[in-house]
Scaffold this motif. Structure first.
Motif, PDB file in Angstrom:
ATOM      1  N   TYR A 201       0.829  -1.200   0.000  1.00 12.47           N
ATOM      2  CA  TYR A 201       0.000   0.000   0.000  1.00 12.47           C
ATOM      3  C   TYR A 201       0.871   1.261   0.000  1.00 12.47           C
ATOM      4  O   TYR A 201       0.576   2.227  -0.696  1.00 12.47           O
ATOM      5  CB  TYR A 201      -0.929   0.015   1.209  1.00 12.47           C
ATOM      6  CG  TYR A 201      -2.210  -0.760   1.026  1.00 12.47           C
ATOM      7  CD1 TYR A 201      -2.212  -2.069   0.551  1.00 12.47           C
ATOM      8  CD2 TYR A 201      -3.424  -0.192   1.344  1.00 12.47           C
ATOM      9  CE1 TYR A 201      -3.390  -2.772   0.387  1.00 12.47           C
ATOM     10  CE2 TYR A 201      -4.609  -0.891   1.195  1.00 12.47           C
ATOM     11  CZ  TYR A 201      -4.586  -2.186   0.707  1.00 12.47           C
ATOM     12  OH  TYR A 201      -5.752  -2.871   0.551  1.00 12.47           O
ATOM     13  N   PHE A 202       1.936   1.249   0.793  1.00 12.46           N
ATOM     14  CA  PHE A 202       2.787   2.434   0.880  1.00 12.46           C
ATOM     15  C   PHE A 202       3.547   2.666  -0.418  1.00 12.46           C
ATOM     16  O   PHE A 202       3.689   3.812  -0.856  1.00 12.46           O
ATOM     17  CB  PHE A 202       3.742   2.305   2.066  1.00 12.46           C
ATOM     18  CG  PHE A 202       4.481   3.571   2.384  1.00 12.46           C
ATOM     19  CD1 PHE A 202       3.821   4.776   2.555  1.00 12.46           C
ATOM     20  CD2 PHE A 202       5.862   3.568   2.529  1.00 12.46           C
ATOM     21  CE1 PHE A 202       4.494   5.944   2.852  1.00 12.46           C
ATOM     22  CE2 PHE A 202       6.552   4.729   2.838  1.00 12.46           C
ATOM     23  CZ  PHE A 202       5.871   5.917   2.992  1.00 12.46           C
ATOM     24  N   GLN A 203       4.021   1.606  -1.056  1.00 10.73           N
ATOM     25  CA  GLN A 203       4.700   1.772  -2.342  1.00 10.73           C
ATOM     26  C   GLN A 203       3.762   2.378  -3.376  1.00 10.73           C
ATOM     27  O   GLN A 203       4.170   3.227  -4.171  1.00 10.73           O
ATOM     28  CB  GLN A 203       5.257   0.429  -2.832  1.00 10.73           C
ATOM     29  CG  GLN A 203       6.481  -0.012  -2.079  1.00 10.73           C
ATOM     30  CD  GLN A 203       6.958  -1.399  -2.474  1.00 10.73           C
ATOM     31  OE1 GLN A 203       6.163  -2.273  -2.819  1.00 10.73           O
ATOM     32  NE2 GLN A 203       8.260  -1.593  -2.402  1.00 10.73           N
ATOM     33  N   THR A 204       2.502   1.969  -3.353  1.00 10.22           N
ATOM     34  CA  THR A 204       1.507   2.553  -4.261  1.00 10.22           C
ATOM     35  C   THR A 204       1.352   4.045  -3.980  1.00 10.22           C
ATOM     36  O   THR A 204       1.315   4.863  -4.903  1.00 10.22           O
ATOM     37  CB  THR A 204       0.158   1.828  -4.116  1.00 10.22           C
ATOM     38  OG1 THR A 204       0.345   0.440  -4.418  1.00 10.22           O
ATOM     39  CG2 THR A 204      -0.884   2.428  -5.036  1.00 10.22           C
TER      40      THR A 204
ATOM     41  N   VAL B  83      -5.667  14.799   1.152  1.00  7.60           N
ATOM     42  CA  VAL B  83      -5.664  13.485   1.770  1.00  7.60           C
ATOM     43  C   VAL B  83      -5.548  12.468   0.641  1.00  7.60           C
ATOM     44  O   VAL B  83      -6.265  12.560  -0.364  1.00  7.60           O
ATOM     45  CB  VAL B  83      -6.957  13.232   2.579  1.00  7.60           C
ATOM     46  CG1 VAL B  83      -6.970  11.818   3.142  1.00  7.60           C
ATOM     47  CG2 VAL B  83      -7.100  14.259   3.692  1.00  7.60           C
ATOM     48  N   LEU B  84      -4.614  11.523   0.801  1.00  2.39           N
ATOM     49  CA  LEU B  84      -4.446  10.419  -0.133  1.00  2.39           C
ATOM     50  C   LEU B  84      -4.822   9.155   0.624  1.00  2.39           C
ATOM     51  O   LEU B  84      -4.209   8.831   1.640  1.00  2.39           O
ATOM     52  CB  LEU B  84      -2.999  10.342  -0.623  1.00  2.39           C
ATOM     53  CG  LEU B  84      -2.578   9.063  -1.349  1.00  2.39           C
ATOM     54  CD1 LEU B  84      -3.380   8.855  -2.618  1.00  2.39           C
ATOM     55  CD2 LEU B  84      -1.091   9.096  -1.652  1.00  2.39           C
ATOM     56  N   GLU B  85      -5.861   8.468   0.154  1.00  5.96           N
ATOM     57  CA  GLU B  85      -6.277   7.223   0.784  1.00  5.96           C
ATOM     58  C   GLU B  85      -6.024   6.072  -0.176  1.00  5.96           C
ATOM     59  O   GLU B  85      -6.341   6.160  -1.364  1.00  5.96           O
ATOM     60  CB  GLU B  85      -7.760   7.269   1.166  1.00  5.96           C
ATOM     61  CG  GLU B  85      -8.040   8.304   2.239  1.00  5.96           C
ATOM     62  CD  GLU B  85      -9.327   8.061   3.000  1.00  5.96           C
ATOM     63  OE1 GLU B  85      -9.614   6.884   3.330  1.00  5.96           O
ATOM     64  OE2 GLU B  85     -10.030   9.042   3.265  1.00  5.96           O
ATOM     65  N   VAL B  86      -5.428   5.002   0.355  1.00  2.78           N
ATOM     66  CA  VAL B  86      -5.177   3.788  -0.405  1.00  2.78           C
ATOM     67  C   VAL B  86      -6.088   2.721   0.188  1.00  2.78           C
ATOM     68  O   VAL B  86      -5.956   2.368   1.361  1.00  2.78           O
ATOM     69  CB  VAL B  86      -3.695   3.362  -0.324  1.00  2.78           C
ATOM     70  CG1 VAL B  86      -3.446   2.156  -1.214  1.00  2.78           C
ATOM     71  CG2 VAL B  86      -2.766   4.518  -0.701  1.00  2.78           C
ATOM     72  N   ASP B  87      -7.021   2.238  -0.621  1.00  2.00           N
ATOM     73  CA  ASP B  87      -8.029   1.283  -0.179  1.00  2.00           C
ATOM     74  C   ASP B  87      -7.909  -0.022  -0.960  1.00  2.00           C
ATOM     75  O   ASP B  87      -7.446  -0.016  -2.110  1.00  2.00           O
ATOM     76  CB  ASP B  87      -9.442   1.843  -0.437  1.00  2.00           C
ATOM     77  CG  ASP B  87      -9.732   3.082   0.371  1.00  2.00           C
ATOM     78  OD1 ASP B  87      -9.794   2.974   1.604  1.00  2.00           O
ATOM     79  OD2 ASP B  87      -9.899   4.163  -0.230  1.00  2.00           O
ATOM     80  N   PRO B  88      -8.386  -1.125  -0.365  1.00  3.35           N
ATOM     81  CA  PRO B  88      -8.460  -2.360  -1.147  1.00  3.35           C
ATOM     82  C   PRO B  88      -9.522  -2.213  -2.229  1.00  3.35           C
ATOM     83  O   PRO B  88     -10.543  -1.568  -2.024  1.00  3.35           O
ATOM     84  CB  PRO B  88      -8.850  -3.423  -0.121  1.00  3.35           C
ATOM     85  CG  PRO B  88      -9.405  -2.684   1.042  1.00  3.35           C
ATOM     86  CD  PRO B  88      -8.842  -1.297   1.001  1.00  3.35           C
ATOM     87  N   SER B  89      -9.254  -2.785  -3.380  1.00  2.00           N
ATOM     88  CA  SER B  89     -10.236  -2.744  -4.470  1.00  2.00           C
ATOM     89  C   SER B  89     -11.421  -3.622  -4.106  1.00  2.00           C
ATOM     90  O   SER B  89     -11.245  -4.748  -3.633  1.00  2.00           O
ATOM     91  CB  SER B  89      -9.593  -3.255  -5.763  1.00  2.00           C
ATOM     92  OG  SER B  89     -10.572  -3.456  -6.752  1.00  2.00           O
ATOM     93  N   PRO B  90     -12.637  -3.140  -4.339  1.00  2.00           N
ATOM     94  CA  PRO B  90     -13.812  -3.971  -4.040  1.00  2.00           C
ATOM     95  C   PRO B  90     -13.910  -5.201  -4.946  1.00  2.00           C
ATOM     96  O   PRO B  90     -14.495  -6.204  -4.583  1.00  2.00           O
ATOM     97  CB  PRO B  90     -14.999  -3.039  -4.260  1.00  2.00           C
ATOM     98  CG  PRO B  90     -14.474  -1.769  -4.783  1.00  2.00           C
ATOM     99  CD  PRO B  90     -12.984  -1.810  -4.789  1.00  2.00           C
ATOM    100  N   GLU B  91     -13.299  -5.125  -6.117  1.00  2.00           N
ATOM    101  CA  GLU B  91     -13.368  -6.238  -7.069  1.00  2.00           C
ATOM    102  C   GLU B  91     -12.281  -7.283  -6.849  1.00  2.00           C
ATOM    103  O   GLU B  91     -12.463  -8.446  -7.154  1.00  2.00           O
ATOM    104  CB  GLU B  91     -13.255  -5.722  -8.527  1.00  2.00           C
ATOM    105  CG  GLU B  91     -14.435  -4.901  -8.988  1.00  2.00           C
ATOM    106  CD  GLU B  91     -14.296  -3.431  -8.633  1.00  2.00           C
ATOM    107  OE1 GLU B  91     -13.166  -2.928  -8.578  1.00  2.00           O
ATOM    108  OE2 GLU B  91     -15.334  -2.798  -8.382  1.00  2.00           O
ATOM    109  N   ASN B  92     -11.115  -6.844  -6.345  1.00  2.00           N
ATOM    110  CA  ASN B  92      -9.975  -7.760  -6.218  1.00  2.00           C
ATOM    111  C   ASN B  92      -9.131  -7.315  -5.027  1.00  2.00           C
ATOM    112  O   ASN B  92      -8.488  -6.266  -5.079  1.00  2.00           O
ATOM    113  CB  ASN B  92      -9.151  -7.734  -7.510  1.00  2.00           C
ATOM    114  CG  ASN B  92      -7.975  -8.679  -7.476  1.00  2.00           C
ATOM    115  OD1 ASN B  92      -7.591  -9.214  -6.433  1.00  2.00           O
ATOM    116  ND2 ASN B  92      -7.384  -8.897  -8.634  1.00  2.00           N
TER     117      ASN B  92
END
Length: 142
Positions: A99-102, A117-126
């Motif tokens: 997540y941090f590398q992204t 604000v930058l939010e990194v979330d899990p994809s709902p599809e994968n």
């Protein structure tokens, strides 16, 4: 850009930040801030121009219609930014690194998240993929 890694995240993220060119980055525990309450941490973040990287995003990000305690960034007219790694509950160090590398790729170097604000979330599809959201904060809608 100076990234301050919250104590809820691995200290290994500091090295990733430094390798990405953010050489003044640090971890909360290495700055003598371990165990600080959010409002105490917020003073240091603002005073020292840190961009906070956290996993506990609910404590820091804006909430609409919430009746609970006001998040720390509310009322700050100017801040160096916030990065929220919204990992699944069972994620370990490797997930934090992914997540941090992204986030680092998106930020770039020198990078600028002033009042964002930058939010990194899990994809709902994968669950193996992530989704980035960047928004202004403060803004007129919150």
């Amino acid at each position: 850009m100076k990234l301050l890694i919250d104590e809820c995240l691995s200290i290994a993220l500091v090295e990733l930040a430094i390798e990405a060119g953010h050489v003044e980055s640090a971890h909360v525990t290495r700055r003598g801030m371990q165990g600080w309450k959010d409002h105490q941490l917020m003073h240091a973040i603002i005073d020292d121009d840190w961009t906070l990287v956290t996993r506990n995003s609910d404590d820091f990000r804006p909430r609409s219609g919430s009746t609970s305690q006001t998040p720390c960034y509310v009322g700050q007219p100017l801040h160096a930014g916030l990065v929220c790694l919204n990992l699944p509950a069972d994620s370990g160090r490797s997930g934090q690194i992914q997540y941090f590398q992204t986030a680092l790729k998106h930020i770039g170097n020198p990078g600028d998240l002033v009042n964002k604000v930058l939010e990194v979330d899990p994809s709902p599809e994968n669950v193996e993929q992530v989704v980035l959201r960047v928004y202004d904060f403060p803004n007129d809608k919150v």
